[in-house]
Design a protein around this motif. Structure first.
Motif, short mmCIF file in Angstrom:
data_model
loop_
_atom_site.label_atom_id
_atom_site.label_comp_id
_atom_site.label_asym_id
_atom_site.label_seq_id
_atom_site.Cartn_x
_atom_site.Cartn_y
_atom_site.Cartn_z
N ILE A 1 -51.48 42.56 -38.60
CA ILE A 1 -52.24 42.32 -37.68
C ILE A 1 -50.88 41.40 -36.03
O ILE A 1 -50.45 41.18 -37.02
CB ILE A 1 -52.91 41.14 -37.80
CG1 ILE A 1 -54.01 41.02 -38.63
CG2 ILE A 1 -53.11 39.92 -37.28
CD1 ILE A 1 -54.56 39.63 -40.15
N GLY A 2 -51.49 42.20 -35.18
CA GLY A 2 -50.75 41.88 -34.31
C GLY A 2 -50.18 40.89 -33.65
O GLY A 2 -50.69 39.96 -34.10
N HIS A 3 -49.11 40.73 -32.99
CA HIS A 3 -48.49 39.67 -31.67
C HIS A 3 -50.06 38.51 -31.18
O HIS A 3 -50.75 39.77 -30.77
CB HIS A 3 -47.17 39.20 -31.39
CG HIS A 3 -47.81 40.51 -30.40
ND1 HIS A 3 -48.36 40.32 -28.57
CD2 HIS A 3 -46.93 42.44 -30.23
CE1 HIS A 3 -48.30 41.55 -28.41
NE2 HIS A 3 -47.94 42.50 -29.64
N ASP A 4 -50.01 37.11 -31.14
CA ASP A 4 -51.27 36.96 -30.52
C ASP A 4 -52.51 37.16 -30.80
O ASP A 4 -53.12 36.37 -29.93
CB ASP A 4 -51.13 37.20 -29.04
CG ASP A 4 -49.60 36.86 -28.53
OD1 ASP A 4 -49.21 35.92 -28.39
OD2 ASP A 4 -48.63 37.84 -28.06
N CYS A 5 -52.96 37.82 -31.81
CA CYS A 5 -54.28 38.13 -32.47
C CYS A 5 -54.98 36.35 -32.84
O CYS A 5 -54.11 36.02 -33.46
CB CYS A 5 -54.37 39.36 -33.41
SG CYS A 5 -54.43 40.67 -32.78
N LYS A 6 -56.26 36.49 -32.86
CA LYS A 6 -57.30 35.22 -33.24
C LYS A 6 -57.78 35.97 -34.01
O LYS A 6 -59.00 36.98 -33.79
CB LYS A 6 -57.30 34.82 -31.59
CG LYS A 6 -56.50 34.34 -31.08
CD LYS A 6 -55.76 33.14 -31.52
CE LYS A 6 -54.83 33.26 -29.80
NZ LYS A 6 -53.80 32.33 -30.11
N VAL A 7 -57.96 35.53 -35.13
CA VAL A 7 -58.42 36.13 -36.64
C VAL A 7 -59.98 34.90 -37.36
O VAL A 7 -58.92 34.34 -37.63
CB VAL A 7 -57.75 36.76 -37.57
CG1 VAL A 7 -58.72 37.50 -38.34
CG2 VAL A 7 -57.08 38.14 -37.08
N GLY A 8 -60.11 34.52 -37.42
CA GLY A 8 -61.42 34.06 -37.48
C GLY A 8 -61.37 33.94 -38.57
O GLY A 8 -60.92 34.75 -39.56
N ASN A 9 -62.70 33.07 -39.52
CA ASN A 9 -62.91 32.77 -41.05
C ASN A 9 -64.50 34.07 -41.87
O ASN A 9 -64.47 34.15 -40.75
CB ASN A 9 -63.51 31.51 -40.76
CG ASN A 9 -63.12 30.02 -40.29
OD1 ASN A 9 -61.61 30.13 -40.80
ND2 ASN A 9 -63.64 30.02 -39.41
N ASN A 10 -63.08 34.12 -42.44
CA ASN A 10 -64.28 35.52 -43.40
C ASN A 10 -64.47 36.17 -43.06
O ASN A 10 -65.08 37.31 -42.95
CB ASN A 10 -65.78 34.89 -43.82
CG ASN A 10 -65.78 33.51 -43.99
OD1 ASN A 10 -65.43 32.95 -45.34
ND2 ASN A 10 -66.10 31.64 -43.41
N VAL A 11 -63.44 36.95 -42.66
CA VAL A 11 -62.89 38.05 -42.15
C VAL A 11 -62.06 38.97 -43.10
O VAL A 11 -60.72 39.11 -44.14
CB VAL A 11 -61.75 38.65 -41.19
CG1 VAL A 11 -61.48 39.65 -40.76
CG2 VAL A 11 -62.33 37.66 -39.44
N ILE A 12 -62.67 40.45 -43.25
CA ILE A 12 -61.82 41.32 -44.33
C ILE A 12 -61.33 42.56 -43.51
O ILE A 12 -62.41 43.24 -42.95
CB ILE A 12 -63.42 41.69 -45.17
CG1 ILE A 12 -63.28 40.50 -46.72
CG2 ILE A 12 -62.37 43.40 -46.66
CD1 ILE A 12 -64.90 40.97 -46.79
N ILE A 13 -60.93 42.67 -44.10
CA ILE A 13 -59.80 44.50 -43.02
C ILE A 13 -59.11 44.92 -44.19
O ILE A 13 -58.59 44.84 -45.22
CB ILE A 13 -58.30 43.82 -42.43
CG1 ILE A 13 -59.32 43.11 -40.82
CG2 ILE A 13 -58.31 45.34 -41.86
CD1 ILE A 13 -57.96 42.65 -40.24
N ALA A 14 -59.70 46.43 -44.20
CA ALA A 14 -59.01 47.17 -45.38
C ALA A 14 -58.05 47.73 -45.65
O ALA A 14 -57.71 47.56 -44.20
CB ALA A 14 -60.48 47.78 -45.76
N ASN A 15 -57.83 48.72 -47.02
CA ASN A 15 -56.21 49.19 -46.03
C ASN A 15 -55.51 49.83 -44.95
O ASN A 15 -57.05 50.51 -45.32
CB ASN A 15 -56.37 50.08 -47.31
CG ASN A 15 -56.27 49.48 -49.23
OD1 ASN A 15 -58.03 48.75 -49.07
ND2 ASN A 15 -55.98 49.52 -50.02
#
Length: 274
Positions: free
Chosen positions: A124-138
């Motif tokens: 997850i790079g700089h200045d990103c905004k990631v919300g709730n209940n997020v899944i990011i796979a391998n």
């Protein structure tokens, strides 16, 4: 008296604040201005924080071996400014996942919400905004300044261009390359990724009623199928769909896109003709 556990082989700087019920395993390095919320488990060989930035970690987070969280942004313009990374509660960061501090270009914050699951080798790079209940796979990677809204699922080995936004409830299939904004509530795939269908199963699992799934599906079909412009499609959605909270969000998402919408208008691009 502090009620936390720290393995003697770990190195903790004087600025670190550790809440109760935190456990820190062997050979960890935690440095700089770091706050760790209660109930968080930091396994062995984890690096948290940096010399310059501010890292705030909420409660009940889990960091697996090799994770590097709160390191400097991978941006040559960064000169050690005291930017921050803010992480909510109940997130899991698996092996060798990385999350960077922000640059000083915008609000100086990289932010992650609650209940996220970030699998091995995700970035997850700089200045990103990631919300709730997020899944990011391998092995999937977010470039700087990406916005991932609530309830998004991202398949493995996917790459996201900087400044891309993914709308709420979307599913991005594995091996996607994303260079434009992904519509809310859709299924997207490809290189470059395009919206292909409605994420019906995902929406049902999130508690959407059958009527609302149908309503959202109608809106997505309007935008993907046909030869009209985006503006004409939005006008049709406003006229033909029930103006629920989800449809209003869907319309606002399209009206405020900055990178353009990842839409394949050809009939062969649509995978669900129900």
């Amino acid at each position: 008296m502090a009620n936390y556990k720290i393995h003697p082989s770990s190195v903790i700087s004087a600025d670190v604040e550790i809440a109760d019920d935190v456990e820190i395993g062997p050979y960890c390095l935690i440095q700089g201005k770091v706050k760790i919320g209660k109930g968080t488990f930091v396994e062995g060989h984890v690096t948290l924080g940096s010399r310059h930035g501010i890292l705030e970690i909420g409660e009940n987070n889990h960091f697996s071996p090799g994770a590097v969280i709160g390191g400097a942004p991978q941006d040559i313009s960064y000169k050690g400014e005291p930017t921050s990374l803010i992480i909510g509660n109940n997130n899991t960061f698996r092996e060798f996942s990385t999350v960077n501090l922000a640059t000083s270009k915008h609000d100086k914050k990289t932010e992650i919400g609650n209940n996220g699951y970030f699998m091995a080798y995700t970035h997850i790079g700089h200045d990103c905004k990631v919300g709730n209940n997020v899944i990011i796979a391998n092995d999937s990677h977010l470039g700087g300044h990406c916005i991932i809204d609530d309830g998004v699922t991202i398949g493995g080995v996917s790459a996201f261009n900087q400044f891309v936004r993914v709308g709420r409830g979307a599913f991005v299939a594995g091996s996607a390359v994303v260079n434009k904004d992904i519509l809310p509530f859709c299924r997207a795939q490809g290189n470059y990724a395009m919206a292909r269908a409605t994420n019906k199963i995902g929406l049902s699992r999130k508690g959407f009623s059958r009527e609302e799934v149908s309503n959202v599906h109608k809106a997505i079909r309007i935008m993907i199928l046909g030869s009209h412009t985006v503006e004409e499609g939005i006008a049709r959605v406003e006229q033909e769909c029930v103006m629920s909270e989800n449809i209003i969000y869907f319309i606002n998402f399209m009206k405020t896109t900055k990178r353009g919408l990842a839409i394949d208008r050809s009939p062969k691009g649509w995978q669900d003709d129900e």
